[in-house]
Every structure is written in structure tokens, then in C-alpha cells.
Design an enzyme around this catalytic site. Sequence first.
Site, PDB file in Angstrom:
ATOM      1  N   CYS A 226      -5.927   3.076   4.395  1.00  0.00           N
ATOM      2  CA  CYS A 226      -5.666   4.255   3.501  1.00  0.00           C
ATOM      3  C   CYS A 226      -4.463   4.829   4.616  1.00  0.00           C
ATOM      4  O   CYS A 226      -3.845   4.083   5.781  1.00  0.00           O
ATOM      5  CB  CYS A 226      -7.096   5.096   3.924  1.00  0.00           C
ATOM      6  SG  CYS A 226      -7.426   5.356   5.547  1.00  0.00           S
ATOM      7  N   TRP A 227      -3.916   5.747   4.123  1.00  0.00           N
ATOM      8  CA  TRP A 227      -3.011   5.436   4.962  1.00  0.00           C
ATOM      9  C   TRP A 227      -2.869   6.384   6.314  1.00  0.00           C
ATOM     10  O   TRP A 227      -1.987   5.823   7.716  1.00  0.00           O
ATOM     11  CB  TRP A 227      -2.402   7.446   4.654  1.00  0.00           C
ATOM     12  CG  TRP A 227      -2.066   7.648   3.545  1.00  0.00           C
ATOM     13  CD1 TRP A 227      -1.379   7.114   2.284  1.00  0.00           C
ATOM     14  CD2 TRP A 227      -0.672   7.968   3.042  1.00  0.00           C
ATOM     15  NE1 TRP A 227      -1.068   7.132   1.404  1.00  0.00           N
ATOM     16  CE2 TRP A 227       0.062   7.894   2.014  1.00  0.00           C
ATOM     17  CE3 TRP A 227       0.133   9.724   3.611  1.00  0.00           C
ATOM     18  CZ2 TRP A 227       1.363   8.240   0.661  1.00  0.00           C
ATOM     19  CZ3 TRP A 227       1.449   9.557   2.882  1.00  0.00           C
ATOM     20  CH2 TRP A 227       1.310   9.316   1.694  1.00  0.00           C
TER      21      TRP A 227
END
Length: 141
Positions: A59-60
Site C-alpha cells: 500500500c502507499w
Amino acid sequence: MRIVVGADDEGEVMDAVVDGREQRGHELTVLPRDLWPDVAQQVAETVARGDADQGMLFCWTGTGTSMAANKVPGVRAALAWDPWIAEGARRWNDANVLVMSLKRTSPEDARAIVHAWLGVDAPDPDEQQNIARLAELDTAR
């Protein structure tokens, strides 16, 4: 080795890892992109059930999927940003879900992190008591 992979967004980091694992003959299950709590839950539950030997999440920042995956009993997700952290998480914590940032990890670093992660065959026997204590914490919920 059976590996389940999930992410909440597209990125060349995950693509590099998936391509590298496929080339090495690992059995990969790549989940469709989803909200980070949901994809983390799917990866974590797959590992906890024993349907995959290892999980990989992206994820980010990597923090959200780490937190969500660690809510599933039996999962020890570790956010790794370099090979030493990844190797240590496997060796000393018996981590079974590797998490990386889509935004702060280069494809080259991601490949090195995965190589270090998968280079550990078994946890350090000296850490057995600590690893067993983690399992106890799962049942304390």
C-alpha cells in the site's frame, strides 16, 4: 512456495515482485486490488488458514496493510524497507506476511527485500520462546 499477494493500488513495485516470483517458479495468487483493510484481511486470512506459505502486501506507506493484517490471529506482518529488516523479521520474528510501501520502495529495492525475506528457511531456534509468546498474544484477544 505458495505466496498470496495483494495491494490497494497499482505500482511498479508490486509488478517487479510478482514478475520476479513467477520467474522463480513460486505459486502465486495475486488478489484483485481492493481497499487496503480488505486486501490485507484477504492476504492475512489466506496465510492464517494455511492456503499460502507466505503473504506479500503493498500500500502507499505499508503501515495500513501491516496494521490490518496483524489483526488476524496467526499472522505476523512486517513492514520492511530494506533487506536487513526483511531478513530479521523472518529470522527473529517468524514473520509470515511481508509488507512494502508502493511509494517509497524502488523496484530494485523490493526485489532485494523479497530475496532476503525468502532467503530465510526457518526462524532462529533461540527466538522460539519469543515467537511462542506472540502466538499466546493471539489467543488473549
